[in-house]
Design a protein around this motif. Structure first.
Motif, PDB file in Angstrom:
ATOM      1  N   ASP A 152      34.423 -16.904 -36.697  1.00  0.00           N
ATOM      2  CA  ASP A 152      33.316 -16.046 -36.256  1.00  0.00           C
ATOM      3  C   ASP A 152      33.616 -14.554 -36.387  1.00  0.00           C
ATOM      4  O   ASP A 152      32.711 -13.765 -36.591  1.00  0.00           O
ATOM      5  N   SER A 161      32.058 -13.903 -42.101  1.00  0.00           N
ATOM      6  CA  SER A 161      31.104 -14.357 -41.088  1.00  0.00           C
ATOM      7  C   SER A 161      29.935 -13.391 -40.954  1.00  0.00           C
ATOM      8  O   SER A 161      28.774 -13.799 -40.872  1.00  0.00           O
ATOM      9  N   ALA A 162      30.228 -12.106 -40.958  1.00  0.00           N
ATOM     10  CA  ALA A 162      29.169 -11.096 -40.847  1.00  0.00           C
ATOM     11  C   ALA A 162      28.248 -11.146 -42.061  1.00  0.00           C
ATOM     12  O   ALA A 162      27.021 -11.014 -41.925  1.00  0.00           O
ATOM     13  N   LYS A 173      25.912 -14.084 -41.638  1.00  0.00           N
ATOM     14  CA  LYS A 173      24.887 -13.818 -40.631  1.00  0.00           C
ATOM     15  C   LYS A 173      23.785 -12.910 -41.162  1.00  0.00           C
ATOM     16  O   LYS A 173      22.615 -13.100 -40.854  1.00  0.00           O
ATOM     17  N   GLU A 174      24.158 -11.920 -41.967  1.00  0.00           N
ATOM     18  CA  GLU A 174      23.158 -11.007 -42.522  1.00  0.00           C
ATOM     19  C   GLU A 174      22.437 -11.601 -43.734  1.00  0.00           C
ATOM     20  O   GLU A 174      21.444 -11.057 -44.198  1.00  0.00           O
TER      21      GLU A 174
END
Length: 188
Positions: free
Chosen positions: A124, A129-130, A133-134
């Motif tokens: 995470d 991970s970022a 998510k985007e």
């Protein structure tokens, strides 16, 4: 000094293994690596993960494909047993073809003793991970990963490595064999 001490104090040791980064190995001289081997290091495990520079940059690996090749060739020339780990899926849906072929081409130039397949798991807090998510990176489906593995295995050539998918979390644990004789079996 530590390797020499280990061999002196524990003569029954059959193998001494370490993990290393390609960047660290590439910085060592050929002579230094040979001294390490002579002192008692037998095997080095390296997280190659990808041989495709845009993927290496995306995941902030801190190394280029050329440095991966240099490190692998140096370790092999020093007489160390080399185990390189690859991570199908690291390029996501957008870069999977390039990731598969470039990674295989890097390994073709190294010809390590072992090529170990490892499933992609994204913590995470990691930079990938970022991006997930985007929405700028999209994970592959299992079918896509199987296709990437097929392309990767197909592109491996001129090597004598053992390829193994020897982890319980891997998609296809049965992809295992020695090149070149087991290539068709692995593809099947």
């Amino acid at each position: 000094e530590v390797l020499t001490l280990l061999r002196e104090k524990f003569p029954e040791i059959r193998r001494v293994t370490t993990y290393s980064r390609s960047r660290t190995i590439a910085r060592k001289s050929a002579e230094a690596l040979k001294r390490i081997k002579e002192a008692g290091l037998d095997r080095v495990h390296v997280g190659l993960e990808s041989g495709y520079d845009p993927v290496l940059k995306l995941v902030k690996k801190g190394v280029t494909a050329a440095q991966q090749i240099e490190a692998g060739q140096k370790a092999m020339a020093a007489g160390l047993e080399l185990s390189e780990y690859v991570m199908p899926g690291l390029g996501g849906q957008a870069l999977w073809k390039e990731n598969a072929t470039a990674t295989a081409e890097v390994l073709n130039q190294i010809n390590p003793h072992f090529i170990r397949i490892r499933s992609l798991r994204i913590p995470d807090r990691g930079p990938l991970s970022a991006l997930l998510k985007e929405g700028s990176v999209r994970m592959q489906t299992d079918d896509m990963l199987a296709e990437e593995l097929k392309l990767f295995i197909s592109t491996l050539s001129g090597i004598t490595s053992v390829v193994t998918s020897d982890h319980i979390m891997n998609l296809l644990e049965e992809v295992s064999g020695t090149f070149p004789e087991d290539k068709e079996k692995m593809l099947a």
